[in-house]
Design a protein around this motif. Sequence first.
Motif, short mmCIF file in Angstrom:
data_model
loop_
_atom_site.label_atom_id
_atom_site.label_comp_id
_atom_site.label_asym_id
_atom_site.label_seq_id
_atom_site.Cartn_x
_atom_site.Cartn_y
_atom_site.Cartn_z
N ALA A 104 -37.95 78.40 32.77
CA ALA A 104 -36.74 78.75 33.53
C ALA A 104 -35.50 78.34 32.74
N LYS A 105 -34.67 77.44 33.26
CA LYS A 105 -33.46 77.06 32.52
C LYS A 105 -33.79 76.47 31.15
N GLY A 106 -34.96 75.85 31.03
CA GLY A 106 -35.40 75.36 29.72
C GLY A 106 -35.54 76.50 28.72
N ALA A 107 -36.08 77.63 29.18
CA ALA A 107 -36.21 78.81 28.32
C ALA A 107 -34.85 79.44 28.05
N PHE A 108 -33.95 79.38 29.03
CA PHE A 108 -32.61 79.92 28.80
C PHE A 108 -31.84 79.11 27.76
N ILE A 109 -32.12 77.83 27.65
CA ILE A 109 -31.52 77.04 26.57
C ILE A 109 -31.96 77.60 25.22
N LEU A 111 -32.74 80.69 24.64
CA LEU A 111 -32.08 81.99 24.47
C LEU A 111 -30.59 81.85 24.17
N SER A 112 -30.05 80.63 24.30
CA SER A 112 -28.62 80.40 24.08
C SER A 112 -28.33 79.82 22.70
N ALA A 113 -29.36 79.59 21.90
CA ALA A 113 -29.20 78.91 20.62
C ALA A 113 -29.24 79.89 19.45
N THR A 135 -35.17 85.36 43.09
CA THR A 135 -34.70 86.59 42.46
C THR A 135 -33.83 86.20 41.28
N MET A 136 -34.12 86.79 40.11
CA MET A 136 -33.38 86.40 38.91
C MET A 136 -31.89 86.68 39.05
N HIS A 137 -31.08 85.72 38.64
CA HIS A 137 -29.62 85.86 38.70
C HIS A 137 -29.13 86.81 37.60
N HIS A 138 -27.95 87.41 37.83
CA HIS A 138 -27.41 88.40 36.89
C HIS A 138 -27.24 87.84 35.49
N ALA A 139 -26.69 86.62 35.39
CA ALA A 139 -26.44 86.03 34.07
C ALA A 139 -27.75 85.84 33.31
N GLY A 140 -28.78 85.41 34.03
CA GLY A 140 -30.08 85.23 33.39
C GLY A 140 -30.66 86.54 32.89
N ILE A 141 -30.54 87.58 33.70
CA ILE A 141 -31.03 88.90 33.30
C ILE A 141 -30.33 89.37 32.03
N GLU A 142 -29.01 89.22 31.98
CA GLU A 142 -28.26 89.73 30.82
C GLU A 142 -28.53 88.92 29.57
N LEU A 143 -28.69 87.61 29.71
CA LEU A 143 -29.03 86.79 28.55
C LEU A 143 -30.40 87.15 28.02
N ALA A 144 -31.37 87.30 28.92
CA ALA A 144 -32.72 87.68 28.51
C ALA A 144 -32.73 89.09 27.90
N ARG A 145 -31.97 90.01 28.48
CA ARG A 145 -31.91 91.39 27.97
C ARG A 145 -31.43 91.41 26.52
N ASP A 146 -30.46 90.55 26.22
CA ASP A 146 -29.88 90.54 24.88
C ASP A 146 -30.79 89.86 23.85
N ARG A 147 -31.50 88.80 24.26
CA ARG A 147 -32.19 87.98 23.27
C ARG A 147 -33.70 88.24 23.16
N LEU A 148 -34.30 88.89 24.16
CA LEU A 148 -35.74 89.12 24.11
C LEU A 148 -36.07 90.52 23.59
N PHE A 173 -38.26 84.19 22.29
CA PHE A 173 -37.82 82.86 22.75
C PHE A 173 -37.70 81.87 21.60
N LEU A 174 -38.56 82.02 20.60
CA LEU A 174 -38.60 81.11 19.46
C LEU A 174 -38.48 81.89 18.16
N ASP A 175 -38.06 81.19 17.10
CA ASP A 175 -38.02 81.79 15.77
C ASP A 175 -39.15 81.30 14.88
N LYS A 176 -39.69 80.12 15.20
CA LYS A 176 -40.68 79.49 14.33
C LYS A 176 -41.49 78.49 15.14
N VAL A 177 -42.77 78.33 14.77
CA VAL A 177 -43.64 77.33 15.41
C VAL A 177 -44.21 76.43 14.33
N VAL A 178 -44.17 75.12 14.57
CA VAL A 178 -44.72 74.14 13.62
C VAL A 178 -45.63 73.19 14.38
#
Length: 229
Positions: A104-109, A111-113, A135-148, A173-178
């Motif tokens: 949730a908000k952890g994943a949005f962090i 998507l914000s980096a 129900t997903m909030h508008h800001a969350g939908i738009e952030l996810a739409r842009d970054r996923l 959600f991620l760029d790299k896994v270690v």
Amino acid sequence: MSELISYHLEDGIATLTLNNGKVNAISPDVIAAFNAALDQAVTDRAIVIITGQPGILSGGYDLKVMTAGPKEAVSLVTAGSTLARRLLSHPFPVIVACPGHAVAKGAFILLSADYRIGVDGPFSIGLNEVQIGMTMHHAGIELARDRLRRSAFHRSVINGEMFDPKSAVDAGFLDKVVAAEELQGAALAAARQLKKINMTAHKNTKLKVRKALLETLDNAIILDQEHLG
């Protein structure tokens, strides 16, 4: 800086560590501490690394606040969306070193980096709002739409699908896994590499690239206040 978010500055790199209980719940106090830490990072002209506790970045918003009443929920979601917008437009690079779960908000962090490193293991990353009756909030939908990735966006937002760290890279959600023991070193290496870029060019380019997203988020935050209120 705060008991909720510690601030460690070394060699032009500011590490912000979330520390709010076993799930690192995002509360109004955590967001206030986050903003204070980002203020300090700007003053220090530092690259930012955001991280959490072993096994978890954050499990999302503090459910005690979210269920306290509509006013409290709207206020917290607004503050969280505004924080996401701030991270997206931060004048210096923002890295997230995700030590495990990000929900949730952890994943949005994530998507914000600007750059996101996760750890391999049995961890869940994603947006579980519809799983828990939100129900997903508008800001969350738009952030996810842009970054996923487009296919992952629909599965994530509409179906509440959760991803393991490796599939979270493909989803966006991620760029790299270690390996877990390599996370801190990988984040510092990424920060040192980003220190080499021109920060004015970085800031101006970031704002150009994300101009439409930032404007969309501004409108979405207003819509969420009207709708949720």
